[in-house]
Design a protein around this motif. Structure first.
Motif, mmCIF file in Angstrom:
data_model
loop_
_atom_site.group_PDB
_atom_site.id
_atom_site.type_symbol
_atom_site.label_atom_id
_atom_site.label_comp_id
_atom_site.label_asym_id
_atom_site.label_seq_id
_atom_site.Cartn_x
_atom_site.Cartn_y
_atom_site.Cartn_z
ATOM 1 N N ILE A 69 3.678 -106.651 59.663
ATOM 2 C CA ILE A 69 2.464 -106.703 60.475
ATOM 3 C C ILE A 69 1.545 -105.586 60.002
ATOM 4 C CG2 ILE A 69 1.460 -106.485 62.783
ATOM 5 C CD1 ILE A 69 4.100 -107.469 63.945
ATOM 6 N N ILE A 70 0.296 -105.923 59.716
ATOM 7 C CA ILE A 70 -0.688 -104.925 59.329
ATOM 8 C C ILE A 70 -1.730 -104.822 60.442
ATOM 9 C CG2 ILE A 70 -1.961 -106.641 57.949
ATOM 10 C CD1 ILE A 70 -2.853 -104.301 56.168
ATOM 11 N N SER A 71 -1.940 -103.600 60.929
ATOM 12 C CA SER A 71 -2.911 -103.369 61.994
ATOM 13 C C SER A 71 -4.183 -102.790 61.412
ATOM 14 C CB SER A 71 -2.346 -102.412 63.043
ATOM 15 O OG SER A 71 -3.360 -102.085 63.993
ATOM 16 N N THR A 72 -5.300 -103.471 61.644
ATOM 17 C CA THR A 72 -6.590 -103.021 61.132
ATOM 18 C C THR A 72 -7.483 -102.432 62.226
ATOM 19 O OG1 THR A 72 -7.752 -105.126 61.490
ATOM 20 C CG2 THR A 72 -6.471 -104.905 59.455
ATOM 21 N N VAL A 73 -6.975 -102.318 63.437
ATOM 22 C CA VAL A 73 -7.815 -101.909 64.565
ATOM 23 C C VAL A 73 -7.769 -100.401 64.767
ATOM 24 C CG1 VAL A 73 -7.540 -104.142 65.687
ATOM 25 C CG2 VAL A 73 -5.979 -102.272 66.274
ATOM 26 N N ASN A 74 -8.809 -99.889 65.434
ATOM 27 C CA ASN A 74 -8.887 -98.449 65.709
ATOM 28 C C ASN A 74 -8.806 -98.145 67.197
ATOM 29 O OD1 ASN A 74 -11.357 -99.418 66.498
ATOM 30 N ND2 ASN A 74 -12.589 -98.114 65.166
ATOM 31 N N VAL A 75 -8.034 -98.960 67.906
ATOM 32 C CA VAL A 75 -7.820 -98.771 69.343
ATOM 33 C C VAL A 75 -6.327 -98.698 69.625
ATOM 34 C CG1 VAL A 75 -9.954 -99.959 69.989
ATOM 35 C CG2 VAL A 75 -7.850 -101.268 69.743
#
Length: 332
Positions: free
Chosen positions: A231-237
């Protein structure tokens, strides 16, 4: 003289700015800028959120242009060649990281917009080692974002050894995520888009997702438990990270490229499933070159809206307040 746009104070609007770059170094190259992408990092630097901005500050680190002049020891590039430049403009070339091919981890690497003027200008200067030729089939107008957003999501594929048989999920379908979907689909993976916005499903599938999960739906999240290799997370939250950890199969990996403010996870699922967590910044010049060749081979591209350089403040305001779905760029 170089004609640029600069912020003269913290959070200030960009204004015309002229500066003398000085003599060209022996291994340096001057690039005549044609296009420059706009990144959230530019906004952060304008506001000095990271405490390292020097004013007047010229943003811009997703640069596409033509080699205008080369130093006396430059051997890898020629005048007239179309090239790109990303987050870094030089590195020491002799530390263990540079010598090992991980130039982006060099402790003395120079950021293209850190302590020096960037690409919101008609010209920018960098060391030859970080300037990368662009394949002919890639459109200059959309190539800039590949040098930051693109390499940010391509680097993990290489770093983590993602396999074409892997089942991979992408958290966030924005400026980074829309490229991750394209890359992973072309890599051969079975791709799942994870988003809080169900109206993005059709677009996510068009970009390469085989499956779509509305992460506001607890039942949908529960349905993907133990299903992902990566899983790759691209969010900044901040997210409820334990849910995504639960979505990993044994030996699965959660990889962060978005700058989430915190990461709180239960340890037992990591141990029991031999799962792992990792992160990465951009990539080396060699990996950038590999990404560009991959993009050219598969006909991929960032979805990019282009503004003239004179409308830089309007473009920055759109990025700041309207949250455009993908990437913005300037025609310089």
């Amino acid at each position: 003289m170089v004609n640029a746009y600069a912020a003269f104070e913290q959070g200030g609007v960009l204004q015309p700015f002229e500066y003398d770059p000085g003599p060209l170094g022996r291994q340096q190259v001057d690039i005549q800028v044609e296009y420059c992408g706009i990144c959230h990092s530019d906004l952060s630097m304008i506001k000095n959120e990271w405490g390292m901005t020097q004013y007047p500050f010229v943003p811009g680190h997703e640069i596409v242009g033509i080699v205008a002049e080369i130093g006396s020891e430059v051997t890898t590039l020629r005048v007239g060649q179309r090239v790109g430049l990303g987050w870094y403009s030089s590195s020491c070339m002799h530390c263990e990281w540079c010598m090992g091919g991980d130039h982006h981890l060099c402790l003395s690497a120079e950021g293209t917009i850190v302590g020096r003027p960037g690409g919101f200008a008609d010209q920018v200067r960098a060391d030859q080692s970080w300037i990368v030729p662009i394949p002919e089939s890639i459109d200059s107008a959309v190539a800039g974002p590949l040098f930051c957003a693109g390499i940010t999501v391509f680097q993990p594929i290489i770093q983590c050894g993602v396999q074409p048989t892997d089942r991979v999920a992408v958290i966030g379908i924005g400026g980074l995520g829309h490229l991750a979907l394209q890359f992973l689909n072309a890599w051969g993976c079975e791709v799942t888009a994870l988003s809080t916005q169900p109206d993005k499903e059709a677009e996510a599938r068009r970009l390469g997702a085989h499956h779509f999960v509305n992460t506001r739906d607890p039942a949908a999240l529960q349905a993907i438990a133990n299903s992902c290799d990566y899983i790759i997370s691209t969010v900044n939250v901040s997210l409820e990270w334990s849910i995504y950890l639960n979505a990993l199969r044994p030996k699965g990996r959660l990889h962060l490229v978005g700058v989430a403010p915190d990461l709180s996870l239960p340890v037992f699922p990591l141990l029991a499933g031999q799962r792992s967590i990792s992160g990465s910044p951009v990539g080396s010049p060699a990996t950038i070159t590999k990404m560009l060749n991959f993009v050219a081979r598969h006909g991929l591209a960032p979805q990019t809206e282009v503004f003239p350089l004179a409308q830089v403040n309007e473009a920055l305001e759109k990025l700041r307040s309207q949250h455009p779905p993908y990437r913005l760029a300037l025609k310089c």
